[in-house]
Write a protein that holds these residues in place. Structure first.
Motif, PDB file in Angstrom:
ATOM      1  N   PRO A 117     -25.012 -26.708  -4.857  1.00  0.00           N
ATOM      2  CA  PRO A 117     -23.925 -27.379  -5.577  1.00  0.00           C
ATOM      3  C   PRO A 117     -22.744 -26.467  -5.859  1.00  0.00           C
ATOM      4  O   PRO A 117     -21.606 -26.944  -5.959  1.00  0.00           O
ATOM      5  N   ALA A 118     -22.974 -25.167  -5.977  1.00  0.00           N
ATOM      6  CA  ALA A 118     -21.866 -24.239  -6.219  1.00  0.00           C
ATOM      7  C   ALA A 118     -20.952 -24.128  -5.007  1.00  0.00           C
ATOM      8  O   ALA A 118     -19.791 -23.735  -5.138  1.00  0.00           O
ATOM      9  N   VAL A 119     -21.463 -24.456  -3.810  1.00  0.00           N
ATOM     10  CA  VAL A 119     -20.629 -24.491  -2.611  1.00  0.00           C
ATOM     11  C   VAL A 119     -19.868 -25.806  -2.537  1.00  0.00           C
ATOM     12  O   VAL A 119     -18.683 -25.846  -2.197  1.00  0.00           O
ATOM     13  N   LEU A 120     -20.531 -26.905  -2.872  1.00  0.00           N
ATOM     14  CA  LEU A 120     -19.907 -28.228  -2.752  1.00  0.00           C
ATOM     15  C   LEU A 120     -18.910 -28.523  -3.855  1.00  0.00           C
ATOM     16  O   LEU A 120     -18.038 -29.383  -3.682  1.00  0.00           O
ATOM     17  N   VAL A 170     -17.651 -26.115   4.698  1.00  0.00           N
ATOM     18  CA  VAL A 170     -16.976 -26.092   3.395  1.00  0.00           C
ATOM     19  C   VAL A 170     -16.160 -24.817   3.248  1.00  0.00           C
ATOM     20  O   VAL A 170     -15.057 -24.822   2.675  1.00  0.00           O
ATOM     21  N   ARG A 171     -16.648 -23.722   3.797  1.00  0.00           N
ATOM     22  CA  ARG A 171     -15.942 -22.435   3.665  1.00  0.00           C
ATOM     23  C   ARG A 171     -14.800 -22.291   4.660  1.00  0.00           C
ATOM     24  O   ARG A 171     -14.182 -21.231   4.737  1.00  0.00           O
ATOM     25  N   GLY A 172     -14.512 -23.350   5.427  1.00  0.00           N
ATOM     26  CA  GLY A 172     -13.315 -23.360   6.261  1.00  0.00           C
ATOM     27  C   GLY A 172     -13.522 -23.181   7.737  1.00  0.00           C
ATOM     28  O   GLY A 172     -12.536 -23.077   8.483  1.00  0.00           O
ATOM     29  N   ASP A 173     -14.756 -23.157   8.207  1.00  0.00           N
ATOM     30  CA  ASP A 173     -15.028 -23.001   9.632  1.00  0.00           C
ATOM     31  C   ASP A 173     -14.827 -24.351  10.318  1.00  0.00           C
ATOM     32  O   ASP A 173     -15.662 -25.253  10.210  1.00  0.00           O
ATOM     33  N   ARG A 174     -13.709 -24.494  11.039  1.00  0.00           N
ATOM     34  CA  ARG A 174     -13.384 -25.775  11.650  1.00  0.00           C
ATOM     35  C   ARG A 174     -14.339 -26.106  12.807  1.00  0.00           C
ATOM     36  O   ARG A 174     -14.624 -27.279  13.051  1.00  0.00           O
ATOM     37  N   GLU A 175     -14.811 -25.103  13.514  1.00  0.00           N
ATOM     38  CA  GLU A 175     -15.789 -25.369  14.570  1.00  0.00           C
ATOM     39  C   GLU A 175     -17.091 -25.891  13.970  1.00  0.00           C
ATOM     40  O   GLU A 175     -17.731 -26.792  14.525  1.00  0.00           O
ATOM     41  N   ARG A 229     -15.630 -30.447  -2.870  1.00  0.00           N
ATOM     42  CA  ARG A 229     -14.978 -29.827  -1.715  1.00  0.00           C
ATOM     43  C   ARG A 229     -15.296 -30.568  -0.415  1.00  0.00           C
ATOM     44  O   ARG A 229     -14.863 -30.133   0.652  1.00  0.00           O
ATOM     45  N   VAL A 230     -16.038 -31.682  -0.502  1.00  0.00           N
ATOM     46  CA  VAL A 230     -16.371 -32.443   0.699  1.00  0.00           C
ATOM     47  C   VAL A 230     -15.946 -33.899   0.586  1.00  0.00           C
ATOM     48  O   VAL A 230     -16.235 -34.702   1.463  1.00  0.00           O
ATOM     49  N   LEU A 231     -15.223 -34.258  -0.471  1.00  0.00           N
ATOM     50  CA  LEU A 231     -14.839 -35.651  -0.696  1.00  0.00           C
ATOM     51  C   LEU A 231     -13.481 -35.987  -0.112  1.00  0.00           C
ATOM     52  O   LEU A 231     -13.218 -37.131   0.253  1.00  0.00           O
ATOM     53  N   GLY A 232     -12.557 -34.988  -0.067  1.00  0.00           N
ATOM     54  CA  GLY A 232     -11.211 -35.267   0.402  1.00  0.00           C
ATOM     55  C   GLY A 232     -10.376 -36.006  -0.618  1.00  0.00           C
ATOM     56  O   GLY A 232      -9.499 -36.792  -0.250  1.00  0.00           O
ATOM     57  N   LYS A 233     -10.613 -35.770  -1.900  1.00  0.00           N
ATOM     58  CA  LYS A 233      -9.818 -36.424  -2.939  1.00  0.00           C
ATOM     59  C   LYS A 233      -8.821 -35.441  -3.538  1.00  0.00           C
ATOM     60  O   LYS A 233      -7.617 -35.604  -3.399  1.00  0.00           O
ATOM     61  N   HIS A 234      -9.330 -34.421  -4.213  1.00  0.00           N
ATOM     62  CA  HIS A 234      -8.467 -33.457  -4.889  1.00  0.00           C
ATOM     63  C   HIS A 234      -8.175 -32.224  -4.047  1.00  0.00           C
ATOM     64  O   HIS A 234      -7.278 -31.456  -4.392  1.00  0.00           O
TER      65      HIS A 234
END
Length: 456
Positions: free
Chosen positions: A29-32, A95-100, A50-55
């Motif tokens: 949960p600390a990552v999400l 979540v940490r930004g790895d687009r691949e 960080r996975v919802l795309g809201k804020h």
């Protein structure tokens, strides 16, 4: 709403005394989640997904993958089979930004879509409208409906409930066909965060009076309910069964004086909301490039969202049309490969902007997705804080509960524009003069170009 610098002080989570502990076997949960401070006396803390795309502008493939993975857990629950293991490492990397990693996660989640469409999926407005759609897609295209805070002429209210901690508490259910609620099929309630379970229990209790059924499932990205089974016991008292699934489970520890700590922090950081943008002179509203999805081959009869219901047939027709719509949108809006592009949904209108953004990302464009919101929160330009920038603007869709400020978070920051191109997606009731004098000018300093996308 520029960020207030607070680097010299301890992190806000420490000053508020909030602790988040991982208590499950799923994602961390600390990552999400990140943490922010609400401007809301009902609840001090805002857990920012960080996975919802809201804020938080997020890779749309990650956002959809998270919803599909949650739908997979629901499918297992409905089928009575063991819950599938989550691809935690890939989820964390995305979540940490790895687009691949995000692209791979999305591809794997699509391949694992279930075949359990015999349920009704209900999402909570405004945050879980896209998430509910994705859960329904993860079930193989289940019927979907989301609550709304916008009464619509011609649609009778089939139910309603309250979300006690929310900034805007009242929800309406406006299905085009009330038989959707009376099928007796399992009902899957979807929210981004399950904090106390009270909203879910309120909803189930209200619906059970007029449309009882045997089985309910509550699905959330993160379950932070306190110990005890108040939600499960409450549903059992109605004579029904309840299952709960989540991508992550956590325990949140709140100090007894949290309200006082939050009030002191808001006062220190500046509790007054920043003013909305100065409207341009009358008749000088920006004339932005506008793309009407109806002109790009939108499938006739398919709704732009689930405010009035979204059927399995609608899922199939939208999925078939998306590659054509995405390619047409890229041409019509003049998307340039390599540019930083933000697709910005507006309040409840999240799923279609998400799917357009995901389709553009699949085609190779560098796209992020987020949405505007009603939720007022404190913005602080501090490392580790979830909302480091934001804009405020007036409502632009003539809401039934009256005018008020609206917000978009983390869309700015730095010395220059954060985006090369922002695509703002609205439905026709929100395509107003107030849009052109509010949200669009507020975005202007954060992007080199803006285009308006209007749904059918």
């Amino acid at each position: 709403m520029t960020g207030i610098t607070s680097e010299r002080r301890a992190p806000l989570a420490e000053r508020l005394g909030i602790r988040l502990r991982d208590v499950g076997a799923g994602a961390d949960p600390a990552v999400l989640l990140g943490l922010a401070l609400r401007r809301n006396p009902r609840r001090a803390q805002l857990l920012v997904s960080r996975v919802l795309g809201k804020h938080v502008p997020t890779d749309p493939r990650l956002v959809r993958a998270a919803g599909l993975l949650l739908g997979g857990l629901v499918a297992d629950t409905l089928a009575g089979t063991p819950l599938r293991p989550l691809p935690v490492a890939g989820l964390h990397a995305a979540v940490r930004g790895d687009r691949e990693a995000a692209a791979q996660l999305h591809a794997e989640a699509e391949q694992a879509i279930g075949r359990e469409p015999g349920a009704l999926v209900l999402g909570f407005a405004e945050t879980a409208t896209a998430l509910a759609h994705c859960v329904a897609e993860g079930l193989g295209g289940a019927a979907c409906l989301h609550s709304t805070r916008r009464p619509v002429p011609g649609y009778a209210v089939a139910g309603g409930f309250t979300e006690e901690h929310s900034h805007a508490t009242h929800h309406l259910l406006l299905p085009a066909d009330t038989a959707l609620l009376h099928s007796g099929a399992p009902l899957v309630l979807v929210d981004d965060e399950l904090s106390t379970g009270r909203t879910a229990l309120n909803t189930i209790t209200a619906l059970h009076r007029t449309a009882p059924r045997e089985h309910y499932v509550v699905a959330a990205l993160v379950d932070v309910r306190p110990a005890g089974n108040e939600l499960v016991d409450g549903v059992a008292a109605l004579g029904a069964r309840l299952d709960v699934v989540a991508l992550a489970r956590a325990a949140i520890e709140l100090p007894a004086d949290l309200a006082d700590r939050a009030a002191a922090l808001r006062a220190e950081l500046g509790d007054a909301l920043p003013p909305p943008p100065v409207p341009p002179p009358h008749g000088r509203e920006p004339r932005l490039p506008t793309v009407a999805l109806a002109d790009l081959g939108w499938p006739a009869g398919v709704p732009a969202g689930a405010r009035h219901g979204f059927t399995p047939h609608d899922h199939r027709r939208l999925a078939d049309a998306l590659p054509r719509l995405g390619a047409g949108l890229a041409r019509a809006a003049g998307l340039v490969p390599g540019e930083r592009t933000l697709v910005l949904g507006t309040e409840e209108l999240m799923h279609l902007p998400l799917r357009l953004a995901q389709t553009l990302a699949d085609a190779g464009h560098h796209v992020a997705f987020s949405s505007t919101t009603r939720s007022p929160a404190v913005v602080v330009a501090a490392q580790g804080y979830a909302l480091t920038s934001g804009i405020t603007f007036p409502a632009h869709d003539d809401p039934a509960d009256g005018p008020g400020p609206r917000f978009a978070y983390n869309v700015g920051g730095g010395d220059g524009p954060a985006w090369d191109h922002v695509l703002v997606v609205v439905d026709p009731p929100a395509d107003t003069a107030a849009l052109r004098s509010g949200l669009l000018p507020a975005l202007a300093q954060h992007t080199r170009r803006t285009s308006l996308v209007v749904t059918p």
